[in-house]
Write a protein that holds these residues in place. Structure first.
Motif, PDB file in Angstrom:
ATOM      1  N   ILE A 128      -2.273 -28.713 -35.202  1.00  0.00           N
ATOM      2  CA  ILE A 128      -3.610 -28.257 -34.823  1.00  0.00           C
ATOM      3  C   ILE A 128      -3.569 -28.037 -33.314  1.00  0.00           C
ATOM      4  CG2 ILE A 128      -6.069 -28.773 -34.777  1.00  0.00           C
ATOM      5  CD1 ILE A 128      -5.718 -30.474 -37.235  1.00  0.00           C
ATOM      6  N   VAL A 129      -3.649 -26.764 -32.899  1.00  0.00           N
ATOM      7  CA  VAL A 129      -3.365 -26.391 -31.517  1.00  0.00           C
ATOM      8  C   VAL A 129      -4.560 -25.700 -30.878  1.00  0.00           C
ATOM      9  CG1 VAL A 129      -0.894 -26.193 -31.980  1.00  0.00           C
ATOM     10  CG2 VAL A 129      -2.346 -24.185 -32.241  1.00  0.00           C
ATOM     11  N   SER A 154       2.498 -19.641 -22.002  1.00  0.00           N
ATOM     12  CA  SER A 154       2.568 -20.669 -20.969  1.00  0.00           C
ATOM     13  C   SER A 154       3.672 -21.664 -21.291  1.00  0.00           C
ATOM     14  CB  SER A 154       1.226 -21.407 -20.892  1.00  0.00           C
ATOM     15  OG  SER A 154       0.994 -22.111 -22.101  1.00  0.00           O
ATOM     16  N   ALA A 155       3.964 -22.536 -20.329  1.00  0.00           N
ATOM     17  CA  ALA A 155       4.984 -23.560 -20.563  1.00  0.00           C
ATOM     18  C   ALA A 155       4.594 -24.449 -21.734  1.00  0.00           C
ATOM     19  CB  ALA A 155       5.177 -24.391 -19.297  1.00  0.00           C
ATOM     20  N   ALA A 156       3.298 -24.789 -21.822  1.00  0.00           N
ATOM     21  CA  ALA A 156       2.840 -25.617 -22.939  1.00  0.00           C
ATOM     22  C   ALA A 156       3.009 -24.882 -24.259  1.00  0.00           C
ATOM     23  CB  ALA A 156       1.383 -26.017 -22.726  1.00  0.00           C
ATOM     24  N   ASP A 207      -2.336 -31.052 -30.471  1.00  0.00           N
ATOM     25  CA  ASP A 207      -1.596 -30.766 -29.242  1.00  0.00           C
ATOM     26  C   ASP A 207      -2.386 -30.996 -27.957  1.00  0.00           C
ATOM     27  OD1 ASP A 207      -3.150 -28.452 -28.858  1.00  0.00           O
ATOM     28  OD2 ASP A 207      -1.416 -27.209 -28.380  1.00  0.00           O
ATOM     29  N   ARG A 208      -3.568 -31.605 -28.054  1.00  0.00           N
ATOM     30  CA  ARG A 208      -4.308 -32.073 -26.885  1.00  0.00           C
ATOM     31  C   ARG A 208      -5.274 -33.167 -27.350  1.00  0.00           C
ATOM     32  NH1 ARG A 208      -2.832 -27.012 -25.888  1.00  0.00           N
ATOM     33  NH2 ARG A 208      -2.403 -26.289 -23.762  1.00  0.00           N
ATOM     34  N   ASP A 242       0.175 -34.981 -29.228  1.00  0.00           N
ATOM     35  CA  ASP A 242       1.046 -34.390 -28.210  1.00  0.00           C
ATOM     36  C   ASP A 242       0.191 -34.175 -26.967  1.00  0.00           C
ATOM     37  OD1 ASP A 242       3.002 -33.134 -26.781  1.00  0.00           O
ATOM     38  OD2 ASP A 242       2.881 -31.236 -27.863  1.00  0.00           O
ATOM     39  N   THR A 243       0.416 -34.967 -25.938  1.00  0.00           N
ATOM     40  CA  THR A 243      -0.489 -34.957 -24.780  1.00  0.00           C
ATOM     41  C   THR A 243      -0.355 -33.705 -23.921  1.00  0.00           C
ATOM     42  OG1 THR A 243       1.137 -36.152 -23.452  1.00  0.00           O
ATOM     43  CG2 THR A 243      -0.494 -37.465 -24.654  1.00  0.00           C
TER      44      THR A 243
END
Length: 699
Positions: free
Chosen positions: A273-274, A283-285, A349-350, A373-374
């Motif tokens: 779930i992003v 982006s890098a993330a 993912d956050r 995933d912080t």
């Protein structure tokens, strides 16, 4: 059709332009349909009905073009998609298929998307455009109804079952199944039965009856279908060749308990779930999450990815056969997707996605492994930013340990960490901070940093993919660069420091030097820095950060605050572009102080500028920094070794979920009723939205 962020127009204009193009395509398609049908012995009423429809489409086109003019834009200002004409070619010899695809599929998609488009325009503050789109959507219902009427007529004329012809047309002429969410109410008003389109979609009508009794205006079908259509779902099957193993060679250890996964066990089913769709060119993330998806895919795991973002940036995920669906917070859509996919693992993912969705996952099946995933620690970045704004130095901001009681973000993020079964962090620095300063158990955290391959990767290709065969040498490069998404506060601050403080110092030493700034979402303050006479160029979005970085000799990264590891620095190392950065930029990427850094580091402005000039001019120094960057990239961020560590950590937690929870004294407290404000607020909003929708329909 370009992505919204690179189209060069405001979002409301981008959306209106896309809809305008669809209306023009519909005009052409309906005229083409009528002209091709003149020899089919059809009644005059057929042509009269579709002349009315094409008249509506022409009026809609004029309404939209006039609105674009009011916004100081014209139709044609950006490229547009050609799906209408692709489908026109496919159905040119089959009137029944043409009617199935044009009004019954494409016009129905407008019914599905219309309410969301109206809501989006309202959220952008464009009430006039929203009113136009709302009117268009309401009138499109009759277009579907007209198409259905004559589609049934054609099928009956030839003795065919209309439902079977429709479903066969979808499977024959479209590249994929029909995708939820469906506006069931609007489709029903148009006379389109659910048992026509659901069997050729990724959903089932099993629970529509019970759903409609509680929420008659619900637009999202809520039970997904396990049937696999021969043509449409073949891409969802996992590959047989694997680069990774989902089991460890040795016994997995967790707090004194051991378990060895066996080959006979079913493979993990992972739901991501992003916030935004992960992609290798984002982006890098986003690139890091895309790498994690690919690693799990190569291990043979089943994967589904959900996001509230539009489905326009999912090509990478679809290329892997990953199931992608939109999922809104405060909505019942996640319930359906959990039932459909039956995950064993869910990754948020956050932290705010954990707040929004984890309670639903837990309510559905408490045995599911919940992973946070912080990306980076948001509360740490926020408190460092506040320190810099209050006049603190970089070193003072860097050594700050935020007090939980003084930060709402810290309370929320740390609560999400405690509620989760496993927490993925990007660096050992963050691992030490959480375990030493905030009491997070070492069993709960695992490192998942970056994942870079090379030409020596298992598949013989570089990872991420790059578009060049040879990297430019020192003499083939020139000038400086800065790259970063300008929605990210640390990047905006770094650009300002570069413009105000560092660049004048560099320019004094190198009068002909240039610096080129790249990044999406540059605001007016950033764009005002563009000063060609001073060699300061604001270039905006770049489609490929790797090829862009490879053109320049030195990357400047003057970050004063932030958290996590810096993708721009690693991307530079990947294409032999060393950097000059601060201790904040270096943090988490340089654990062994005995190893050389892939560039230069200073928190002092004069020294920073001097090191930048030195690295730009001294080829020997530059080559040494390039070599150091390559070594760090290989040692710290190797795709295969880090990928295997990620899989091992997840498998270990999956096999010890209940043991980890029994040892956790804080997580259960946060799941107590008195500490579940996010869950109850979400339930309240969901019910309120259902009530408002039902009320508006009754009025």
């Amino acid at each position: 059709m370009p992505p919204a962020k690179s189209a060069g127009v405001p979002m409301n204009v981008y959306l209106l332009h896309a809809l305008t193009h669809i209306e023009l395509g519909a005009i052409d398609m309906y005229w083409d349909t009528m002209v091709r049908s003149t020899s089919d012995d059809l009644p005059h009423e057929f042509f009269g009905d579709f002349l009315t429809v094409v008249g509506d489409e022409a009026r809609h086109f004029m309404m939209l073009t006039e609105r674009l003019k009011e916004l100081s834009f014209t139709y044609g200002v950006i490229p547009a998609q050609k799906a209408f004409w692709d489908n026109a070619v496919k159905t040119r010899a089959d009137l029944a298929a043409r009617l199935a695809i044009l009004p019954l599929v494409q016009e129905s998609r407008g019914l599905d998307a219309g309410p969301r488009l109206v809501e989006k325009l309202l959220s952008l503050g464009d009430k006039s455009s929203a009113a136009i789109v709302k009117q268009i959507c309401e009138e499109e219902v009759n277009h579907v109804r007209t198409g259905l009427k004559w589609f049934k007529f054609i099928c009956a004329k030839h003795g065919l079952d209309a439902k079977e012809v429709f479903q066969r047309s979808v499977l024959t002429h479209l590249d994929t199944v029909l995708h939820a969410p469906f506006n069931v109410v609007a489709r029903s008003h148009a006379g389109l039965p659910e048992d026509w389109y659901l069997p050729v979609s990724n959903v089932s009508s099993d629970s529509l009856t019970s759903s409609s009794s509680t929420s008659p205006s619900s637009k999202t079908v809520i039970t997904y279908n396990h049937r696999k259509l021969d043509r449409s779902l073949k891409g969802f099957q996992p590959k047989t060749s694997r680069s990774f193993s989902s089991t460890t060679d040795s016994t997995a250890h967790c707090g004194g308990v051991t378990s060895t996964p066996t080959n006979g066990e079913s493979r993990p089913r992972v739901m991501f779930i992003v916030a935004v769709w992960p992609d290798l060119q984002s982006s890098a993330a986003g690139m890091r999450t895309a790498s994690m998806v690919q690693i799990m895919h190569e291990a043979g795991w089943d994967i589904m990815c959900l996001s509230s973002s539009n489905l326009g940036s999912t090509d990478f995920l679809r290329s892997l056969g990953v199931t992608v669906e939109r999922c809104q917070p405060n909505d019942s859509s996640l319930d359906a997707m959990l039932k459909f996919f039956a995950p064993t693992i869910v990754i948020f993912d956050r932290f705010y996605l954990e707040e929004q969705f984890s309670w639903k996952v837990r309510s559905y099946d408490e045995s599911i492994l919940r992973i946070l995933d912080t990306q980076d620690l948001h509360f740490l970045r926020q408190e460092r930013q506040r320190a810099i704004c209050n006049g603190k130095s970089i070193q003072e901001a860097k050594t700050l340990v935020p007090s939980v009681g003084e930060s709402d973000i810290a309370i929320r993020e740390l609560s999400a960490i405690h509620r989760s079964d496993l927490v993925l962090l990007v660096s050992p620095f963050e691992q030490r901070l959480l375990t030493a300063s905030y009491g997070i158990s070492v069993d709960k955290v695992a490192i998942a940093s970056f994942f870079y391959g090379s030409n020596g990767s298992a598949n013989g290709k570089p990872f991420p993919p790059v578009t060049f065969s040879r990297l430019p040498s020192f003499d083939e490069r020139a000038h400086f660069t800065f790259i970063g998404n300008f929605r990210h506060a640390p990047n905006v601050d770094a650009a300002k420091v570069l413009y105000d403080e560092i660049w004048p110092r560099i320019r004094a030493e190198l009068p002909a030097a240039e610096v080129h700034l790249f990044g999406a979402y540059a605001n007016n303050d950033v764009m005002k820095m563009n000063n060609r006479s001073n060699g300061f160029h604001v270039r905006g979005f770049t489609a490929n950060q790797f090829s862009t970085l490879s053109q320049f000799r030195v990357q400047l990264v003057p970050l004063r605050f932030g958290a996590g590891i810096k993708g721009k620095i690693a991307d530079g190392w990947y294409v032999n572009t060393p950097c000059v950065t601060t201790s904040i930029g270096q943090e988490g990427m340089f654990e062994n102080q005995q190893e050389p850094w892939g560039g230069e580091v200073s928190d002092v402005l004069d020294e920073f500028a001097g090191l930048a000039v030195l690295l730009h001019n001294d080829e020997t120094r530059w080559v040494k920094c390039v070599s150091s960057g390559q070594a760090l990239l290989s040692n710290l961020y190797n795709y295969h070794s880090n990928g295997q560590k990620l899989l091992d950590s997840v498998v270990r937690a999956l096999h010890h979920t209940m043991h980890l929870r029994r040892r956790d004294s804080v997580g259960p407290l946060l799941w107590h009723n008195s500490n579940r404000a996010s869950e109850y607020q979400s339930k309240f909003i969901e019910l309120r939205n259902q009530y408002k929708s039902a009320l508006s329909k009754s009025v």
